[in-house]
Write an enzyme that holds these catalytic residues in place. Structure first.
Site, PDB file in Angstrom:
ATOM      1  N   GLU A 139      -2.754  -5.284  -4.121  1.00  0.00           N
ATOM      2  CA  GLU A 139      -3.358  -5.715  -2.861  1.00  0.00           C
ATOM      3  C   GLU A 139      -3.332  -4.496  -1.938  1.00  0.00           C
ATOM      4  OE1 GLU A 139      -1.101  -8.743  -0.830  1.00  0.00           O
ATOM      5  OE2 GLU A 139      -2.638  -9.024   0.716  1.00  0.00           O
ATOM      6  N   GLU A 224      -4.863 -11.192  10.252  1.00  0.00           N
ATOM      7  CA  GLU A 224      -3.667 -11.997  10.023  1.00  0.00           C
ATOM      8  C   GLU A 224      -3.043 -12.297  11.381  1.00  0.00           C
ATOM      9  OE1 GLU A 224      -1.632 -10.917   5.812  1.00  0.00           O
ATOM     10  OE2 GLU A 224      -1.552  -9.300   7.272  1.00  0.00           O
TER      11      GLU A 224
END
Ligand SMILES: *[C@@H]1O[C@H](CO)[C@@H](O)[C@H](O)[C@H]1NC(C)=O
Ligand SMILES: *[C@@H]1O[C@H](CO)[C@@H](O)[C@H](O)[C@H]1NC(C)=O
Length: 244
Positions: A139, A224
């Site tokens: 990721e 986020e």
């Protein structure tokens, strides 16, 4: 993926009208992208979020997200994002370039907000695979902003690393069955970001031991949210992969 809100919205709203999604895992087709709420961490806090598709084409998308989250200051509540439909399935060794452009700003922002604005790019051994699954090997996050003292997964492994003309602090650590490498802007918010993502991929191959046989499985761009209240606006975003 949860497309339950999709049919209802496209029946109710005419072409050109902004469309807003509110459910935890609601998604909307957005030209060459998919806009998703992805409120995966809401059990750690209280609040709400909605995301709005402003306009889109096969090449570019404009969208915004509004949220208010409290409690669990160290827990991510959501990753509202746009994911490219077509920029995936290419092996790193076969990428000539991967141009991207992202123009964003906070239209409103509470004091004490804890949130990032970041790419989330997923690599795996197979040509396709969903993000954050057993198919994921890496990721790769690129933080264009990180407010309120939040930190990526793992620990910091480099300071002041220049990639794609910007200066980053690189973080690394495991998450589930994949490795997370996060480039955090060392120069504050990058509101007008225009780079070749292949510069990051090449750095990862040459300096961080990522195998060039890995495939790009997904490129997402979003925010986020940990805690705070904000209206984050992306006035334009685009990404593509040009194979060799
Ligand atoms: C998002 O927040 C802005 C600023 O508070 C507001 O003007 C806008 O109407 C909100 N959008 C939605 C869809 O709630
Ligand atoms: C899409 O929305 C953005 C943000 O409001 C705006 O700057 C842009 O001109 C719009 N594009 C089109 C094609 O309408």
């Amino acid at each position: 993926m949860h497309y339950s809100a999709l049919v209802t919205l496209s029946c109710l709203l005419g072409f050109g009208a902004a469309q807003t999604i509110k459910g935890q895992f609601d998604c909307l087709p957005a030209g060459g992208f998919t806009l998703c709420q992805n409120l995966w961490g809401i059990s750690a806090g209280v609040g709400s979020q909605s995301s709005t598709l402003v306009n889109s084409t096969s090449q570019t998308v404009a969208w915004s997200t509004n949220y208010t989250w409290a409690n669990g200051p160290n827990n991510v509540k959501s990753y509202a994002n746009v994911e490219s439909v077509s920029s995936k399935g290419v092996q790193l060794a076969n990428i000539a370039s991967a141009p991207t452009s992202w123009n964003w700003n906070y239209a409103t922002q509470s004091t004490g907000i804890r949130a990032d604005v970041a790419y989330d790019i997923w690599f795996g051994k197979a040509s396709s695979g969903n993000p954050a699954t057993s198919a994921s090997s890496f990721e790769i996050m690129i933080w264009l902003s990180g407010l309120g003292g939040i930190q990526p997964v793992g620990s910091q492994i480099t300071t002041g690393t220049v990639v794609a003309g910007h200066t980053w602090n690189l973080w690394k650590g495991p998450n589930g069955n994949w490795e997370v490498l996060s480039f955090v802007s060392a120069t504050g918010d990058l509101n007008s970001f225009d780079v070749d993502l292949n510069d990051f991929f090449t750095y990862l191959i040459e300096e961080q031991g990522v195998a060039s046989t890995q495939f790009v499985q997904s490129i997402q761009a979003g925010t986020e949210a940990f805690v705070g209240t904000a209206n984050l606006v992306t006035s334009s975003y685009s990404v593509s992969i040009v194979p060799k």
